[in-house]
Design a protein around this motif. Structure first.
Motif, PDB file in Angstrom:
ATOM      1  N   THR A 139       0.731  -1.083   0.132  1.00 20.87           N
ATOM      2  CA  THR A 139       0.022   0.175   0.025  1.00 20.87           C
ATOM      3  C   THR A 139       0.824   1.084   0.260  1.00 20.87           C
ATOM      4  O   THR A 139       0.505   2.220  -0.755  1.00 20.87           O
ATOM      5  N   TRP A 140       1.997   1.377   0.691  1.00 19.96           N
ATOM      6  CA  TRP A 140       2.681   2.363   0.862  1.00 19.96           C
ATOM      7  C   TRP A 140       3.593   2.534  -0.452  1.00 19.96           C
ATOM      8  O   TRP A 140       3.662   3.739  -1.019  1.00 19.96           O
ATOM      9  N   ALA A 143       1.019   4.079  -2.849  1.00 22.65           N
ATOM     10  CA  ALA A 143       0.794   5.404  -2.772  1.00 22.65           C
ATOM     11  C   ALA A 143       1.931   6.321  -3.415  1.00 22.65           C
ATOM     12  O   ALA A 143       1.596   7.273  -3.721  1.00 22.65           O
TER      13      ALA A 143
END
Length: 160
Positions: A139-140, A143
């Motif tokens: 997820t990071w 992003a």
């Protein structure tokens, strides 16, 4: 009175014998003769019992003084022995306290060593990738990629 007569007879005999001997050996015999003469001369004027009583009283005084000194020395020795005993007891108590403290410190050291070895061992749970950790990292990453794509697009629009 008879004692005085005996003393004067002895003195006369000693004087004659000493004078004969002094003629032969002047140094040693003369000193012995003078000693005997002085001794008899000092006793001549006094009563012999009185001289013995004086001597006895003086010796008694000296012996009493020595006895008092011995009693004092015994008391001092007893006090010193008592102080030594007290110090030995105190030292023994201090040694016991030190031994107890050393035992406690060893226990604490063993506990610390156990904790340290436990911390040094590799933690399998911490090193094993978890599914939730993997999803967070992805997820990071997504992003960051999306954020950089948006910034590049905005810069192209503004810059032309």
């Amino acid at each position: 009175m008879t004692e005085e007569k005996q003393l004067s007879t002895l003195e006369t005999e000693n004087t004659l014998a000493a004078s004969e001997d002094s003629a032969k050996k002047p140094g040693l015999m003369r000193g012995a003769r003078d000693f005997i003469e002085n001794t008899f001369n000092s006793l001549k004027g006094k009563d012999l019992t009185q001289a013995v009583d004086e001597f006895t009283s003086e010796m008694t005084l000296v012996i009493e003084g020595m006895s008092e000194d011995q009693v004092k020395l015994r008391c001092d020795a007893d006090e010193a022995l008592a102080k030594i005993t007290i110090l030995e007891n105190e030292l023994g108590e201090q040694n016991d306290a030190c031994r107890d403290e050393i035992k406690q410190l060893r226990k604490s050291l063993e506990t610390i060593e156990k904790r340290l070895t436990a911390l040094e061992k590799p933690d399998k749970k911490r090193n094993k990738p978890n599914l939730s950790m993997l999803i967070k990292q992805v997820t990071w990453l997504a992003a960051i990629v999306c954020g950089s794509w948006i910034i590049v697009t905005v810069l192209k629009i503004i810059g032309g």
